[in-house]
Design a protein around this motif. Sequence first.
Motif, mmCIF file in Angstrom:
data_model
loop_
_atom_site.group_PDB
_atom_site.id
_atom_site.type_symbol
_atom_site.label_atom_id
_atom_site.label_comp_id
_atom_site.label_asym_id
_atom_site.label_seq_id
_atom_site.Cartn_x
_atom_site.Cartn_y
_atom_site.Cartn_z
ATOM 1 N N GLY A 63 33.591 10.973 -26.184
ATOM 2 C CA GLY A 63 33.666 12.351 -25.693
ATOM 3 C C GLY A 63 32.441 13.173 -26.065
ATOM 4 N N PRO A 64 32.452 14.463 -25.716
ATOM 5 C CA PRO A 64 31.309 15.349 -26.028
ATOM 6 C C PRO A 64 31.152 15.544 -27.528
ATOM 7 N N GLN A 65 29.939 15.869 -27.957
ATOM 8 C CA GLN A 65 29.654 16.080 -29.375
ATOM 9 C C GLN A 65 28.946 17.414 -29.587
ATOM 10 N N LYS A 66 28.986 17.878 -30.830
ATOM 11 C CA LYS A 66 28.301 19.110 -31.255
ATOM 12 C C LYS A 66 28.691 20.304 -30.389
ATOM 13 N N GLN A 67 29.969 20.388 -30.108
ATOM 14 C CA GLN A 67 30.496 21.519 -29.357
ATOM 15 C C GLN A 67 30.797 22.664 -30.310
ATOM 16 N N ASP A 68 30.633 23.875 -29.854
ATOM 17 C CA ASP A 68 30.980 25.061 -30.648
ATOM 18 C C ASP A 68 32.270 25.686 -30.123
ATOM 19 N N TYR A 69 33.005 26.261 -31.043
ATOM 20 C CA TYR A 69 34.203 26.988 -30.649
ATOM 21 C C TYR A 69 33.812 28.282 -29.950
ATOM 22 N N VAL A 70 34.405 28.540 -28.784
ATOM 23 C CA VAL A 70 34.110 29.758 -28.040
ATOM 24 C C VAL A 70 35.337 30.659 -28.109
ATOM 25 N N PRO A 71 35.226 31.843 -28.615
ATOM 26 C CA PRO A 71 36.373 32.759 -28.690
ATOM 27 C C PRO A 71 36.996 32.954 -27.308
ATOM 28 N N ILE A 72 38.308 33.186 -27.295
ATOM 29 C CA ILE A 72 39.044 33.195 -26.046
ATOM 30 C C ILE A 72 38.556 34.253 -25.076
ATOM 31 N N HIS A 73 38.065 35.422 -25.605
ATOM 32 C CA HIS A 73 37.646 36.487 -24.687
ATOM 33 C C HIS A 73 36.285 36.190 -24.034
#
Length: 369
Positions: A357-367
């Motif tokens: 799967g994808p790597q080094k993803q950042d969490y994106v706030p829901i808004h």
Amino acid sequence: MSTRGLEGVIAAESSISSIIDGVLTYRGIDIDDLASHASFEEVIYLLWYGKLPNQSELDQLTKQLAENASIPQELIDQIRLFPNNIHPMGALRTAISALGLFDQEAEEMDDDSNIRKAICIQAKIGTIVTAFARIRAGKDPIAPRSDLGVAANFLYMLTGEEPSAISVEAFNKALVLHADHEFNASTFTARVTVATLSDMYSGITSAIGALKGPLHGGANEQVMATLEAIGEVDKAEGYILNALANKEKIMGFGHRVYKDGDPRAKHLKEMSKALTELTGQPKWYDMSVKINEVVEREKGLKPNVDFYSASVYYSLGIERDLFTPIFAVSRASGWIGHILEQYANNRLIRPRADYVGPQKQDYVPIHQR
């Protein structure tokens, strides 16, 4: 590096059955010898204890199976509440799970308790299948007879009539041929479950869930569906050629392990010929032979154990959707052998996955999404 479907991967050591150079053995004994000479009870003993029984040992096991074949009335009452339109494998899965609730020693893990549970499950699984089959048809279950072996008892409990000698011989042979098959999907599932030190009922329930799938135990049902759809011998070749042209899978052919043909198939082919002639419906055998010829000619695929077992069971008066539960009645002996082997030298089965799967993803706030 991952392997799709674990093909070719050695997952563990086992001394129960082997497939070497296209030859299937149980504890080193060729399946041809066992199919020709052994009772299913002998095979059960062989798979569980590692050797063929002497007469005293066989008599004792046969007696224990007969004494434990009845199922609790409470379980029969539960089966009566099952919807009549469910697949019998779903009923069997639920009934075996429920059976464990009536065993006060289900959680005991010593050797004596496990053998007692093994006898209980093996003795009762056929009774459960026939009870469900009769209840959904509006009939009362028939109690097992203590004077009949496993094969004869199953046919008796299903129909209420004492089966003919050739019917018992055919059914016994089918049970012997289906009893074990190395690390197939359902056997591996059973071993994964009990490797957590879960109980034997949970292991068998898990195995039934895996066997239920059409790519494993359900293939023989699909074979009979194909035969019934074709209907007559002279329509077989055209039907199969059309199916192949449309890239449809013809069930009952090919095997991941056997490249030169399934050694079990020839025994069921012989019994199919004998039984269809006896019942006055040789067309099912003749149609099967024609399909066999076409698929082998066009695709180079040989029949597996499921192909001729379909016409064998049909000739015994068994409904198509009971074919896979019968597989379970037989394979329970192998599942139990593997469960006992897993318990004896246990290690949790916990493979890894090759992450793609994808790597080094950042969490994106829901808004912000």
